[in-house]
Design a protein around this motif. Structure first.
Motif, PDB file in Angstrom:
ATOM      1  N   CYS A  55       0.842  -1.205   0.000  1.00 22.84           N
ATOM      2  CA  CYS A  55       0.000   0.000   0.000  1.00 22.84           C
ATOM      3  C   CYS A  55       0.877   1.256   0.000  1.00 22.84           C
ATOM      4  O   CYS A  55       0.610   2.215  -0.730  1.00 22.84           O
ATOM      5  CB  CYS A  55      -0.919   0.027   1.227  1.00 22.84           C
ATOM      6  N   GLY A  56       1.922   1.241   0.810  1.00 21.82           N
ATOM      7  CA  GLY A  56       2.794   2.415   0.887  1.00 21.82           C
ATOM      8  C   GLY A  56       3.512   2.672  -0.430  1.00 21.82           C
ATOM      9  O   GLY A  56       3.623   3.814  -0.881  1.00 21.82           O
ATOM     10  N   LEU A  57       4.003   1.599  -1.060  1.00 18.58           N
ATOM     11  CA  LEU A  57       4.684   1.745  -2.356  1.00 18.58           C
ATOM     12  C   LEU A  57       3.717   2.283  -3.412  1.00 18.58           C
ATOM     13  O   LEU A  57       4.044   3.204  -4.163  1.00 18.58           O
ATOM     14  CB  LEU A  57       5.251   0.393  -2.806  1.00 18.58           C
ATOM     15  N   ALA A  58       2.517   1.712  -3.461  1.00 20.57           N
ATOM     16  CA  ALA A  58       1.550   2.110  -4.491  1.00 20.57           C
ATOM     17  C   ALA A  58       1.053   3.538  -4.262  1.00 20.57           C
ATOM     18  O   ALA A  58       0.963   4.340  -5.203  1.00 20.57           O
ATOM     19  CB  ALA A  58       0.363   1.143  -4.493  1.00 20.57           C
ATOM     20  N   ASP A  59       0.752   3.872  -3.015  1.00 21.44           N
ATOM     21  CA  ASP A  59       0.258   5.226  -2.723  1.00 21.44           C
ATOM     22  C   ASP A  59       1.317   6.259  -3.127  1.00 21.44           C
ATOM     23  O   ASP A  59       1.011   7.254  -3.797  1.00 21.44           O
ATOM     24  CB  ASP A  59      -0.073   5.323  -1.218  1.00 21.44           C
ATOM     25  N   ASP A 108      18.608  -0.522   4.270  1.00 21.53           N
ATOM     26  CA  ASP A 108      18.764   0.536   3.268  1.00 21.53           C
ATOM     27  C   ASP A 108      17.550   0.651   2.347  1.00 21.53           C
ATOM     28  O   ASP A 108      17.158   1.753   1.970  1.00 21.53           O
ATOM     29  CB  ASP A 108      20.043   0.311   2.452  1.00 21.53           C
ATOM     30  N   SER A 109      16.952  -0.492   2.001  1.00 22.07           N
ATOM     31  CA  SER A 109      15.746  -0.424   1.161  1.00 22.07           C
ATOM     32  C   SER A 109      14.605   0.258   1.912  1.00 22.07           C
ATOM     33  O   SER A 109      13.857   1.045   1.346  1.00 22.07           O
ATOM     34  CB  SER A 109      15.270  -1.817   0.753  1.00 22.07           C
ATOM     35  N   ARG A 110      14.491  -0.058   3.205  1.00 19.99           N
ATOM     36  CA  ARG A 110      13.424   0.572   4.005  1.00 19.99           C
ATOM     37  C   ARG A 110      13.685   2.083   4.147  1.00 19.99           C
ATOM     38  O   ARG A 110      12.745   2.886   4.158  1.00 19.99           O
ATOM     39  CB  ARG A 110      13.312  -0.085   5.386  1.00 19.99           C
ATOM     40  N   LYS A 121      10.000   1.766  -8.132  1.00 20.45           N
ATOM     41  CA  LYS A 121       9.999   0.511  -8.910  1.00 20.45           C
ATOM     42  C   LYS A 121      11.175  -0.378  -8.502  1.00 20.45           C
ATOM     43  O   LYS A 121      11.048  -1.577  -8.320  1.00 20.45           O
ATOM     44  CB  LYS A 121      10.201   0.858 -10.397  1.00 20.45           C
ATOM     45  N   GLU A 122      12.344   0.251  -8.381  1.00 17.98           N
ATOM     46  CA  GLU A 122      13.575  -0.515  -8.124  1.00 17.98           C
ATOM     47  C   GLU A 122      13.571  -1.171  -6.739  1.00 17.98           C
ATOM     48  O   GLU A 122      13.983  -2.322  -6.582  1.00 17.98           O
ATOM     49  CB  GLU A 122      14.785   0.432  -8.251  1.00 17.98           C
ATOM     50  N   ILE A 123      13.098  -0.433  -5.738  1.00 17.92           N
ATOM     51  CA  ILE A 123      13.186  -0.974  -4.370  1.00 17.92           C
ATOM     52  C   ILE A 123      12.019  -1.897  -4.031  1.00 17.92           C
ATOM     53  O   ILE A 123      12.110  -2.659  -3.062  1.00 17.92           O
ATOM     54  CB  ILE A 123      13.260   0.150  -3.300  1.00 17.92           C
ATOM     55  N   ALA A 124      10.946  -1.848  -4.823  1.00 19.81           N
ATOM     56  CA  ALA A 124       9.721  -2.575  -4.441  1.00 19.81           C
ATOM     57  C   ALA A 124       9.978  -4.049  -4.091  1.00 19.81           C
ATOM     58  O   ALA A 124       9.555  -4.507  -3.018  1.00 19.81           O
ATOM     59  CB  ALA A 124       8.660  -2.438  -5.530  1.00 19.81           C
ATOM     60  N   PRO A 125      10.699  -4.818  -4.949  1.00 22.58           N
ATOM     61  CA  PRO A 125      10.891  -6.230  -4.594  1.00 22.58           C
ATOM     62  C   PRO A 125      11.645  -6.413  -3.278  1.00 22.58           C
ATOM     63  O   PRO A 125      11.320  -7.301  -2.492  1.00 22.58           O
ATOM     64  CB  PRO A 125      11.708  -6.782  -5.770  1.00 22.58           C
TER      65      PRO A 125
END
Ligand code: NZQ
Ligand code: ZN
Length: 384
Positions: free
Chosen positions: A185-189, A235-237, A220-224
């Motif tokens: 949800c956070g990524l999409a929003d 680091d991704s978070r 896009k890059e960090i989503a996975p």
């Protein structure tokens, strides 16, 4: 580039163990009201960190702000804060808790029903000062003045402008307990926030375009990695938290037109059905692009296709169509369904929504060319 005025006064305190710094930014003699959601912060240690940081303060607590916060709950909190004579409000949670606190802090000192403040569109103050400890990167409410409040009584959901938080504490480690669905949800929003300030018409600001595209590409890059909850990566978070905040803290909207039509339609879907905010957006955005992508958004769609999805081959129509498919596939890769029927939303809801826009005379879009009839077409294209 359009003329603009810009100010963002929120102090951001970012990084590991940053909640410990709360006592450095909250005045020593203040008497804050701590406001929480349904209890996630008890499980992940955030509450304990806050209590440790506030050991020299007198404070009160309110628990139970719901997702898509309601004015009915907020009225109760305002009464409590007046009784306890709280002179600060501390929001500890996601966008819902922070949004609720924007209305609470706008309502304590004002002799006005909070729903009237929401309906007026702008809270004028005086405000009780607001501080935030963010636990869910998504809305950027921690660094903007916006707030979105629902009414149970009328099944409505509207945004209003309140105050900016004085400070927001962002520790990426507090996101470790978020379930995959909330991370998605956070990524999409965040992605849709950027789109709604970017995907209008081109050649307004090279710099804003590049910043917006930088955010879209980073998300896009960090989503996975963000969604890989078995291998949590700090680091991704951290990137995720920064993307979410920067997607809607006012930086990328400077000097350019905006189009919040997907959000406005999405808010109605949530008000009428309870669907999560981000889920409503991933259904509505592809439909909006299918209807508007070859009209007023045509040129910017081609730029988006090329720069965000590397689509350079084919005629204009097919490049635009491919970009819409890539966008929808991205949302599906996050785990969402992207059609109304898949979310169990029927044509009766579509009709109610369109009727509301017709009655209110709602006009949307960067060119103000989307009336209720256009919205009807968008919803039909989101059906299945
Ligand atoms: O309530 P708790 O128990 O805290 O649990 C929450 C909630 O169930 C949980 N959660 C939060 N942090 C957690 C956690 N669970 C485990 N670990 C953590 N660290 O997540 C659930 C969802 O929280 P919520 O605050 O409702 O989500 P979000 O941040 O997505 O906020 C959604 C609201 O913000 C509005 C939306 O309309 C919706 O009402 N928006 C606000 C905006 C703004 N102010 O600028 C812009 C946005 O476009 C959006 O409209
Ligand atoms: Zn949003």
């Amino acid at each position: 580039m359009k003329n603009f005025k810009f100010v963002n006064p929120t102090q951001i305190i970012f990084g590991q163990n940053s909640i410990a710094q709360l006592s450095k930014v909250l005045p020593q003699n203040s008497k804050p009201l701590l406001v929480f959601g349904g209890g996630s912060v008890r499980k992940n240690g955030v509450y304990d960190q806050v209590v440790a940081a506030l050991q020299d303060y007198e404070y009160s607590e309110f628990w139970g702000i719901e997702s898509n916060p309601t004015v009915e709950t907020i009225r109760i909190v305002i009464e409590q804060a007046r009784r306890d004579k709280n002179d600060w409000v501390l929001a500890i949670g996601g966008g819902s808790v922070i949004d609720a606190c924007k209305l609470i802090s706008a309502g304590i000192l004002v002799d006005k029903d909070p729903w009237d403040i929401v309906l007026s569109g702008v809270a004028k103050g005086p405000f009780v000062p607001l501080g935030c400890i963010l636990t869910l990167p998504a809305t950027a409410s921690e660094m903007n003045a916006g707030s979105v409040i629902s009414s149970q009584a009328t099944q409505e959901k509207f945004p209003f402008h309140g105050q900016f938080p004085k400070f927001s504490i962002l520790d990426p480690e507090v996101t470790y307990t978020l379930p995959k669905y909330q991370l998605a949800c956070g990524l999409a929003d965040s992605f849709v926030h950027v789109i709604e300030q970017y995907l209008t018409w081109p050649n307004q600001s090279l710099l804003m375009d590049r910043w917006a595209e930088g955010l879209l590409l980073t998300i896009k890059e960090i989503a996975p990695k963000v969604l890989d909850t078995d291998n949590i990566d700090y680091d991704s978070r951290a990137e995720f938290m920064m993307c979410a905040t920067n997607a809607l803290n006012g930086f990328i909207r400077r000097g350019v037109v905006e189009d919040w039509s997907t959000h406005m339609i999405g808010h109605e879907l949530t008000a009428l059905t309870g669907i999560a905010h981000a889920h409503s957006l991933v259904i509505v955005l592809p439909g909006t692009l299918r209807i508007m992508g070859t009209l007023g958004k045509r040129e910017k769609m081609l730029q988006y296709a090329e720069r965000v999805w590397n689509i350079t081959e084919g005629d204009e129509e097919s490049r635009i169509e491919k970009a819409i498919v890539c966008t929808e596939e991205f949302f599906r890769s996050l785990g969402f369904t992207t059609r109304l029927s898949e979310a169990g939303i029927g044509e009766d809801i579509e009709r109610t929504l369109v009727q509301r826009f017709e009655e209110r005379g709602t006009i949307l879009g960067e060119r103000q060319d989307m009336n209720f009839e256009v919205v009807e077409k968008i919803l039909a294209s989101c059906r299945r």
